[in-house]
Design a protein around this motif. Structure first.
Motif, PDB file in Angstrom:
ATOM      1  N   UNK A   1      37.505  29.760  48.357  1.00  0.00           N
ATOM      2  CA  UNK A   1      37.130  31.155  48.606  1.00  0.00           C
ATOM      3  C   UNK A   1      37.526  32.092  47.464  1.00  0.00           C
ATOM      4  N   UNK A   2      38.739  31.989  46.993  1.00  0.00           N
ATOM      5  CA  UNK A   2      39.211  32.888  45.930  1.00  0.00           C
ATOM      6  C   UNK A   2      38.470  32.610  44.629  1.00  0.00           C
TER       7      UNK A   2
ATOM      8  N   UNK B   1      42.808  40.795  43.569  1.00  0.00           N
ATOM      9  CA  UNK B   1      44.198  41.031  43.970  1.00  0.00           C
ATOM     10  C   UNK B   1      44.256  41.943  45.191  1.00  0.00           C
ATOM     11  N   UNK B   2      43.463  42.999  45.172  1.00  0.00           N
ATOM     12  CA  UNK B   2      43.437  43.930  46.310  1.00  0.00           C
ATOM     13  C   UNK B   2      42.863  43.255  47.552  1.00  0.00           C
ATOM     14  N   UNK B   3      41.813  42.478  47.372  1.00  0.00           N
ATOM     15  CA  UNK B   3      41.153  41.809  48.490  1.00  0.00           C
ATOM     16  C   UNK B   3      42.092  40.842  49.213  1.00  0.00           C
ATOM     17  N   UNK B   4      42.920  40.131  48.456  1.00  0.00           N
ATOM     18  CA  UNK B   4      43.787  39.114  49.041  1.00  0.00           C
ATOM     19  C   UNK B   4      45.250  39.536  49.145  1.00  0.00           C
ATOM     20  N   UNK B   5      45.556  40.768  48.760  1.00  0.00           N
ATOM     21  CA  UNK B   5      46.923  41.253  48.863  1.00  0.00           C
ATOM     22  C   UNK B   5      47.896  40.517  47.960  1.00  0.00           C
ATOM     23  N   UNK B   6      47.413  40.100  46.799  1.00  0.00           N
ATOM     24  CA  UNK B   6      48.254  39.374  45.836  1.00  0.00           C
ATOM     25  C   UNK B   6      48.651  40.297  44.689  1.00  0.00           C
ATOM     26  N   UNK B   7      49.698  39.911  43.987  1.00  0.00           N
ATOM     27  CA  UNK B   7      50.104  40.649  42.796  1.00  0.00           C
ATOM     28  C   UNK B   7      49.073  40.429  41.694  1.00  0.00           C
ATOM     29  N   UNK B   8      48.729  41.489  40.978  1.00  0.00           N
ATOM     30  CA  UNK B   8      47.744  41.390  39.898  1.00  0.00           C
ATOM     31  C   UNK B   8      48.164  40.383  38.838  1.00  0.00           C
TER      32      UNK B   8
END
Length: 92
Positions: free
Chosen positions: A37-38, A60-67
């Protein structure tokens, strides 16, 4: 030499979304690739001409991960896509 800011799917590539994943076929070599998916989200955005920076920010925003983490993974993924000739650089 710096990498170009934009990319597109190579002309000899056919691909489809299958549920959240993507399947890519290199019609010149008959090799196919399956993306989670990612990776599919990154693939789709880069192929539409989004810059790597914009793609990293959106994913990053979509999955709530650090950039920083997404950027590291996206750079490695981009290198693989270019090595396999699945993406092409677009001259600006």
């Amino acid at each position: 030499m710096a990498k170009p800011a934009r990319y597109r799917h190579a002309a000899h590539v056919s691909w489809r979304r299958v549920d959240a994943e993507a399947v890519i076929l290199n019609v010149d070599t008959s090799e196919y690739y399956s993306l989670d998916k990612v990776a599919a989200d990154i693939w789709e955005r880069l192929g539409r001409g989004k810059s790597l920076a914009a793609t990293v920010s959106e994913v990053a925003a979509l999955y709530g991960e650090r950039s920083e983490r997404v950027e590291k993974d996206a750079h490695a993924f981009l290198a693989d896509l270019l090595d396999e000739r699945l993406l092409e650089a677009v001259s600006l």
